[in-house]
Design a protein around this motif. Structure first.
Motif, PDB file in Angstrom:
ATOM      1  N   PHE A  44       0.829  -1.206   0.000  1.00 42.42           N
ATOM      2  CA  PHE A  44       0.000   0.000   0.000  1.00 42.42           C
ATOM      3  C   PHE A  44       0.867   1.260   0.000  1.00 42.42           C
ATOM      4  O   PHE A  44       0.619   2.203  -0.754  1.00 42.42           O
ATOM      5  CB  PHE A  44      -0.920  -0.004   1.221  1.00 42.42           C
ATOM      6  N   LEU A  45       1.910   1.275   0.843  1.00 42.01           N
ATOM      7  CA  LEU A  45       2.777   2.450   0.924  1.00 42.01           C
ATOM      8  C   LEU A  45       3.484   2.717  -0.407  1.00 42.01           C
ATOM      9  O   LEU A  45       3.556   3.858  -0.873  1.00 42.01           O
ATOM     10  CB  LEU A  45       3.805   2.267   2.040  1.00 42.01           C
ATOM     11  N   TYR A  46       3.995   1.673  -1.011  1.00 43.90           N
ATOM     12  CA  TYR A  46       4.686   1.845  -2.284  1.00 43.90           C
ATOM     13  C   TYR A  46       3.718   2.261  -3.393  1.00 43.90           C
ATOM     14  O   TYR A  46       4.027   3.125  -4.223  1.00 43.90           O
ATOM     15  CB  TYR A  46       5.419   0.561  -2.679  1.00 43.90           C
ATOM     16  N   ALA A  47       2.548   1.629  -3.427  1.00 36.68           N
ATOM     17  CA  ALA A  47       1.575   1.968  -4.465  1.00 36.68           C
ATOM     18  C   ALA A  47       1.118   3.417  -4.333  1.00 36.68           C
ATOM     19  O   ALA A  47       1.052   4.160  -5.325  1.00 36.68           O
ATOM     20  CB  ALA A  47       0.379   1.022  -4.385  1.00 36.68           C
ATOM     21  N   LYS A  48       0.807   3.841  -3.114  1.00 36.25           N
ATOM     22  CA  LYS A  48       0.347   5.213  -2.899  1.00 36.25           C
ATOM     23  C   LYS A  48       1.447   6.207  -3.210  1.00 36.25           C
ATOM     24  O   LYS A  48       1.209   7.259  -3.835  1.00 36.25           O
ATOM     25  CB  LYS A  48      -0.113   5.370  -1.447  1.00 36.25           C
ATOM     26  N   THR A  49       2.655   5.909  -2.759  1.00 40.33           N
ATOM     27  CA  THR A  49       3.772   6.805  -3.012  1.00 40.33           C
ATOM     28  C   THR A  49       4.070   6.913  -4.504  1.00 40.33           C
ATOM     29  O   THR A  49       4.353   7.998  -5.023  1.00 40.33           O
ATOM     30  CB  THR A  49       5.019   6.324  -2.262  1.00 40.33           C
ATOM     31  N   PHE A  50       4.011   5.791  -5.189  1.00 39.93           N
ATOM     32  CA  PHE A  50       4.271   5.785  -6.628  1.00 39.93           C
ATOM     33  C   PHE A  50       3.217   6.597  -7.385  1.00 39.93           C
ATOM     34  O   PHE A  50       3.549   7.451  -8.215  1.00 39.93           O
ATOM     35  CB  PHE A  50       4.304   4.346  -7.136  1.00 39.93           C
ATOM     36  N   LEU A  51       1.949   6.348  -7.097  1.00 44.06           N
ATOM     37  CA  LEU A  51       0.879   6.998  -7.846  1.00 44.06           C
ATOM     38  C   LEU A  51       0.785   8.495  -7.570  1.00 44.06           C
ATOM     39  O   LEU A  51       0.288   9.250  -8.414  1.00 44.06           O
ATOM     40  CB  LEU A  51      -0.462   6.330  -7.527  1.00 44.06           C
ATOM     41  N   ARG A  52       1.258   8.933  -6.404  1.00 44.69           N
ATOM     42  CA  ARG A  52       1.169  10.352  -6.075  1.00 44.69           C
ATOM     43  C   ARG A  52       2.513  11.072  -6.155  1.00 44.69           C
ATOM     44  O   ARG A  52       2.609  12.245  -5.820  1.00 44.69           O
ATOM     45  CB  ARG A  52       0.580  10.532  -4.674  1.00 44.69           C
ATOM     46  N   GLY A  53       3.538  10.354  -6.608  1.00 44.39           N
ATOM     47  CA  GLY A  53       4.870  10.943  -6.672  1.00 44.39           C
ATOM     48  C   GLY A  53       5.271  11.343  -8.080  1.00 44.39           C
ATOM     49  O   GLY A  53       4.537  11.159  -9.051  1.00 44.39           O
ATOM     50  N   GLU A  54       6.498  11.888  -8.189  1.00 44.11           N
ATOM     51  CA  GLU A  54       7.013  12.350  -9.475  1.00 44.11           C
ATOM     52  C   GLU A  54       7.305  11.203 -10.429  1.00 44.11           C
ATOM     53  O   GLU A  54       7.240  11.368 -11.645  1.00 44.11           O
ATOM     54  CB  GLU A  54       8.285  13.171  -9.258  1.00 44.11           C
ATOM     55  N   ALA A  55       7.636  10.024  -9.881  1.00 45.83           N
ATOM     56  CA  ALA A  55       7.972   8.894 -10.745  1.00 45.83           C
ATOM     57  C   ALA A  55       6.801   8.522 -11.642  1.00 45.83           C
ATOM     58  O   ALA A  55       6.963   8.285 -12.836  1.00 45.83           O
ATOM     59  CB  ALA A  55       8.398   7.692  -9.899  1.00 45.83           C
ATOM     60  N   PHE A  56       5.596   8.484 -11.074  1.00 45.18           N
ATOM     61  CA  PHE A  56       4.432   8.160 -11.888  1.00 45.18           C
ATOM     62  C   PHE A  56       4.128   9.272 -12.880  1.00 45.18           C
ATOM     63  O   PHE A  56       3.711   9.006 -14.020  1.00 45.18           O
ATOM     64  CB  PHE A  56       3.212   7.903 -11.001  1.00 45.18           C
ATOM     65  N   GLY A  57       4.320  10.529 -12.461  1.00 43.37           N
ATOM     66  CA  GLY A  57       4.089  11.636 -13.383  1.00 43.37           C
ATOM     67  C   GLY A  57       4.965  11.525 -14.617  1.00 43.37           C
ATOM     68  O   GLY A  57       4.492  11.665 -15.753  1.00 43.37           O
ATOM     69  N   ALA A  58       6.259  11.258 -14.413  1.00 45.56           N
ATOM     70  CA  ALA A  58       7.163  11.096 -15.553  1.00 45.56           C
ATOM     71  C   ALA A  58       6.802   9.862 -16.367  1.00 45.56           C
ATOM     72  O   ALA A  58       6.862   9.870 -17.609  1.00 45.56           O
ATOM     73  CB  ALA A  58       8.607  10.995 -15.050  1.00 45.56           C
ATOM     74  N   PHE A  59       6.379   8.795 -15.669  1.00 47.87           N
ATOM     75  CA  PHE A  59       6.068   7.534 -16.352  1.00 47.87           C
ATOM     76  C   PHE A  59       4.843   7.671 -17.249  1.00 47.87           C
ATOM     77  O   PHE A  59       4.884   7.297 -18.428  1.00 47.87           O
ATOM     78  CB  PHE A  59       5.841   6.448 -15.300  1.00 47.87           C
ATOM     79  N   TRP A  60       3.760   8.244 -16.729  1.00 51.07           N
ATOM     80  CA  TRP A  60       2.554   8.304 -17.558  1.00 51.07           C
ATOM     81  C   TRP A  60       2.679   9.346 -18.666  1.00 51.07           C
ATOM     82  O   TRP A  60       2.131   9.174 -19.764  1.00 51.07           O
ATOM     83  CB  TRP A  60       1.310   8.517 -16.706  1.00 51.07           C
ATOM     84  N   ARG A  61       3.435  10.432 -18.417  1.00 48.91           N
ATOM     85  CA  ARG A  61       3.647  11.399 -19.493  1.00 48.91           C
ATOM     86  C   ARG A  61       4.465  10.773 -20.624  1.00 48.91           C
ATOM     87  O   ARG A  61       4.177  11.002 -21.807  1.00 48.91           O
ATOM     88  CB  ARG A  61       4.356  12.648 -18.950  1.00 48.91           C
ATOM     89  N   TRP A  62       5.485  10.003 -20.249  1.00 50.43           N
ATOM     90  CA  TRP A  62       6.297   9.325 -21.265  1.00 50.43           C
ATOM     91  C   TRP A  62       5.437   8.356 -22.067  1.00 50.43           C
ATOM     92  O   TRP A  62       5.502   8.334 -23.305  1.00 50.43           O
ATOM     93  CB  TRP A  62       7.451   8.597 -20.596  1.00 50.43           C
ATOM     94  N   CYS A  63       4.637   7.548 -21.397  1.00 51.21           N
ATOM     95  CA  CYS A  63       3.783   6.581 -22.099  1.00 51.21           C
ATOM     96  C   CYS A  63       2.763   7.288 -22.984  1.00 51.21           C
ATOM     97  O   CYS A  63       2.448   6.815 -24.089  1.00 51.21           O
ATOM     98  CB  CYS A  63       3.063   5.680 -21.088  1.00 51.21           C
ATOM     99  N   THR A  64       2.240   8.418 -22.531  1.00 48.41           N
ATOM    100  CA  THR A  64       1.276   9.168 -23.335  1.00 48.41           C
ATOM    101  C   THR A  64       1.922   9.691 -24.609  1.00 48.41           C
ATOM    102  O   THR A  64       1.339   9.609 -25.706  1.00 48.41           O
ATOM    103  CB  THR A  64       0.695  10.338 -22.517  1.00 48.41           C
ATOM    104  N   VAL A  65       3.137  10.224 -24.495  1.00 48.90           N
ATOM    105  CA  VAL A  65       3.846  10.719 -25.681  1.00 48.90           C
ATOM    106  C   VAL A  65       4.095   9.587 -26.667  1.00 48.90           C
ATOM    107  O   VAL A  65       3.873   9.730 -27.885  1.00 48.90           O
ATOM    108  CB  VAL A  65       5.171  11.390 -25.267  1.00 48.90           C
TER     109      VAL A  65
END
Length: 422
Positions: free
Chosen positions: A287-308
């Motif tokens: 839970f801690l890792y999932a929440k941290t990932f989804l609300r952190g910068e790593a997910f922001g960079a990841f989903w923007r990259w995948c969207t591009v």
């Protein structure tokens, strides 16, 4: 006659920025040798050789339906809209440097802005020069390409000016007081650059240049009518912090280095996924890792990259381009996911009575879930336009991507030392 005292203060302000820039380089330089030792340069060389081979193949045997217009617009768009502005400002500067706002603006920010405009124009020009032979030879754009050297020079100058204007428009966007206004100006700027690039590559130059000028004037006028700060301290400090975190995040792929605390984003549209993790002590780290990932910068960079990557795949209309986009997207996206393994949760260690055992296993489970979901979705987007041709190769690509994101990366992450300090 210039005021000697004022000149001395401006010189001190310029020296201050040079010292901070030098300190940043000294901080980052020791880690670069680990990047060189990791084989990353060989990976870049392999990608470069592959791209060069594909480039030569297109020049020698250009397909009739190769979408040179879409590819060219995408290349110029991404080469132009990137507008980094390193100010080297820190949060404490709003207290100590605010009285010297005029000097900081004239001695530090405006020279950095001029440098960013120059390199932005140079970057767009280099991209256009590399793309120009394909642009002239592709049947889709052959009629729109200039026939005289003067026409090519004028087109290149228009593209360079468009990129330089984009840097100026991005500065006006940073100065906007309201966050909503900044988003609106960014959308308008991106739209203007996209439409202007499309016009320059597909329409007569005189008509396209006039349209680009009108689009730039409209966006600049809208920015001038928006309430603005003279010096956007908070915006520049936030961007500087983000730039530092990106560098540390990139270097963290190759060596364990201390990272700065990233800001949390709400992301209600995706953060609810972590709430579906079973509420038990066994899955607490999950839970801690999932929440941290989804609300952190790593997910922001990841989903923007995948969207591009998904957008490029949707408009490429080429099997070779789609396959390359899919492979590069999954490889780079997977490397971004490994950033999750470097989270320490130091601020929670004293209040969360959890054993460190299972932390890496939980992190690898989150990486596996995110990687498999991205691999499947990006594969569907890249494969659907070519579903009737070469299904075996696409299935092989999917199998390799699933093995990379679902087995190799999580396995390497789970194998890390489970006795790391919290």
């Amino acid at each position: 006659m210039a005021d000697p005292v004022q000149e001395e203060k401006l010189r001190e302000a310029r020296d201050w920025r040079r010292e901070r820039a030098s300190a940043f380089r000294r901080e980052m330089f020791p880690y670069l040798r680990y990047v060189a030792q990791s084989g990353f340069a060989m990976l870049l060389a392999a990608i470069g050789i592959t791209l060069l081979a594909g480039y030569a193949g297109l020049l020698s045997d250009m397909p009739q339906a190769w979408p040179a217009d879409v590819v060219g617009v995408a290349l110029l768009f991404f080469a132009s809209i990137y507008t980094p502005l390193r100010s080297y400002l820190q949060p404490a500067d709003t207290v100590f440097l605010l009285p010297a706002e005029s000097r900081v603006l004239s001695a530090n920010v405006l020279p950095a802005l001029r440098s960013a405009a120059f390199f932005g124009a140079l970057r767009a020009l280099v991209v256009f020069i590399i793309f120009a032979p394909l642009y002239a030879k592709a049947p889709v754009t052959a009629d729109a390409a200039p026939s005289e050297p003067a026409g090519w020079a004028a087109l290149a100058a228009a593209i360079a000016l468009l990129a330089a204007w984009n840097t100026y428009a991005a500065w006006q966007e940073r100065r906007a007081v309201s966050a909503t206004a900044r988003l609106a100006l960014r959308f308008a700027r991106w739209t203007a650059v996209l439409l202007a690039a499309a016009a320059l590559l597909t329409k007569p130059l005189l008509l396209a240049a006039g349209f680009a000028l009108l689009a730039a004037a409209a966006v600049s006028t809208a920015a001038l009518l928006t309430p603005r700060h003279r010096m956007p301290w908070d915006r520049l400090i936030a961007e500087e912090g983000a730039a530092r975190r990106r560098w540390l995040s990139f270097l963290g792929w190759f060596v364990d280095i201390p990272t700065e605390e990233p800001p949390a984003a709400s992301r209600a549209w995706i953060a609810w996924v972590a709430d579906r993790v079973p509420r038990s002590k066994r899955f607490a780290w999950h839970f801690l890792y999932a929440k941290t990932f989804l609300r952190g910068e790593a997910f922001g960079a990841f989903w923007r990259w995948c969207t591009v990557m998904a957008v490029i795949a949707l408009f490429a209309r080429s099997t070779a381009v789609d396959a390359m986009v899919y492979i590069v997207g999954i490889v780079v996206g997977g490397l971004q996911l490994t950033e999750l393994g470097r989270i320490r949760f130091a601020e929670h260690a004293s209040v969360v009575p959890l054993s460190p055992e299972g932390r890496n296993t939980a992190a690898s489970a989150v990486v596996r879930s995110a990687g498999l979901a991205a691999a499947a979705l990006l594969w569907l987007i890249a494969w659907v336009p070519h579903a009737a041709s070469s299904p075996i190769w696409w299935l092989i690509a999917l199998a390799l991507a699933l093995a990379w994101t679902g087995w190799l990366l999580p396995r390497r992450l789970a194998a890390r030392d489970e006795e790391e300090e919290l």
